[in-house]
Design a protein around this motif. Sequence first.
Motif, short mmCIF file in Angstrom:
data_model
loop_
_atom_site.label_atom_id
_atom_site.label_comp_id
_atom_site.label_asym_id
_atom_site.label_seq_id
_atom_site.Cartn_x
_atom_site.Cartn_y
_atom_site.Cartn_z
N TYR A 112 4.06 5.75 -5.41
CA TYR A 112 4.06 5.75 -6.88
C TYR A 112 3.03 6.73 -7.42
CZ TYR A 112 3.86 3.89 -11.64
OH TYR A 112 3.88 3.76 -12.99
N ASP A 113 1.82 6.66 -6.86
CA ASP A 113 0.75 7.53 -7.34
C ASP A 113 1.05 9.00 -7.04
OD1 ASP A 113 -0.56 5.33 -8.23
OD2 ASP A 113 -1.97 5.20 -6.58
N ALA B 218 3.97 1.53 -1.14
CA ALA B 218 4.61 1.67 -2.44
C ALA B 218 3.64 2.27 -3.45
CB ALA B 218 5.11 0.30 -2.92
N ARG B 219 2.40 1.82 -3.36
CA ARG B 219 1.39 2.30 -4.31
C ARG B 219 1.11 3.78 -4.09
NH1 ARG B 219 -3.71 -1.55 -5.27
NH2 ARG B 219 -1.99 -3.03 -5.08
N ARG C 261 0.83 -1.21 0.00
CA ARG C 261 0.00 0.00 0.00
C ARG C 261 0.87 1.25 0.00
NH1 ARG C 261 -5.67 -0.21 0.15
NH2 ARG C 261 -5.63 1.43 1.73
N GLU D 94 3.32 10.25 -9.65
CA GLU D 94 2.67 10.38 -10.95
C GLU D 94 1.86 11.67 -11.05
OE1 GLU D 94 3.03 8.02 -13.72
OE2 GLU D 94 4.69 7.98 -12.31
#
Lengths: 135, 135
Positions: B130-131, B126-127, B124, B134
Amino acid sequence: MNRTVDRAEGERVVLIDGVAMSLDDCPVRDVLDSVGGKWTSLMIMGLAEGPRRFSQLRRFIPDISQRMLTQTLRDLQRDGYITRTVYPTKPPSVEYRLTPLGRSFLALLRSLVRWSAENHAAIRAARRAYDAGEA
Amino acid sequence: MNRTVDRAEGERVVLIDGVAMSLDDCPVRDVLDSVGGKWTSLMIMGLAEGPRRFSQLRRFIPDISQRMLTQTLRDLQRDGYITRTVYPTKPPSVEYRLTPLGRSFLALLRSLVRWSAENHAAIRAARRAYDAGEA
DNA sequence: CTGGATCCGCGGCGATACTG
DNA sequence: CAGTATCGCCGCGGATCCAG
């Protein structure tokens, strides 16, 4: 003991071996969504021995489309299983590498590979027997 | 060493840890297709402690539709993970029970549950990272 | 060499209604 | 109680073309 309970926030939760598995936000389902894809497990196996470049992975899995190669890699990166390193050479080259999380998962995946190999025949046999009974 | 080879029959095969993983007919993919479904793993966990009846499983997983409950059970039966026993009482009752194959797989599934619980937070995180990068 | 953008078919999955 | 039948959405994944 497994049972379904309601937590204070109104969230429904299943207790399994003392591990809470939320129905709305289940850890196992998250992992299976990551690794349950058509190419994900093969991809991780392809990175098992060390970093690989895009075209190396493409050759390793000849029948993957380049769209799914890109997408699978991005999904794995997003979830922290692999890192992506760009070398600004000419032409550019990109290297993919398992993170500690990815390597940790690799151990689990090896167990799955082994189990699948050992029990594949039994599953196929069961399926044939079932289909024969249906016909 | 992992590598892709061609067998005599023209079948493409990947050798991983000495285990042949066919690209056309991959054992791991077969297993993941069985267990990668939305409800399969929960269902097997629901049968972990002993045989259960249809309505018991439905209560165990409250937000499954009865269509998917039936279908998931039939798929698991077809692949030999569970058996289905009908007792011709009135009204009828049906009992589902893990086979030896199913119980064997349950051990693997428990490892997966444990790993998922331990590493869910990392995934979670890492996500989210990452988001954030972005956006 | 490493991708991105677009179009599209197929199958998983859910909702609802009906049955022995 | 334990299903079956039908409909429809939607996202995965393949094919193809384009770009830095």
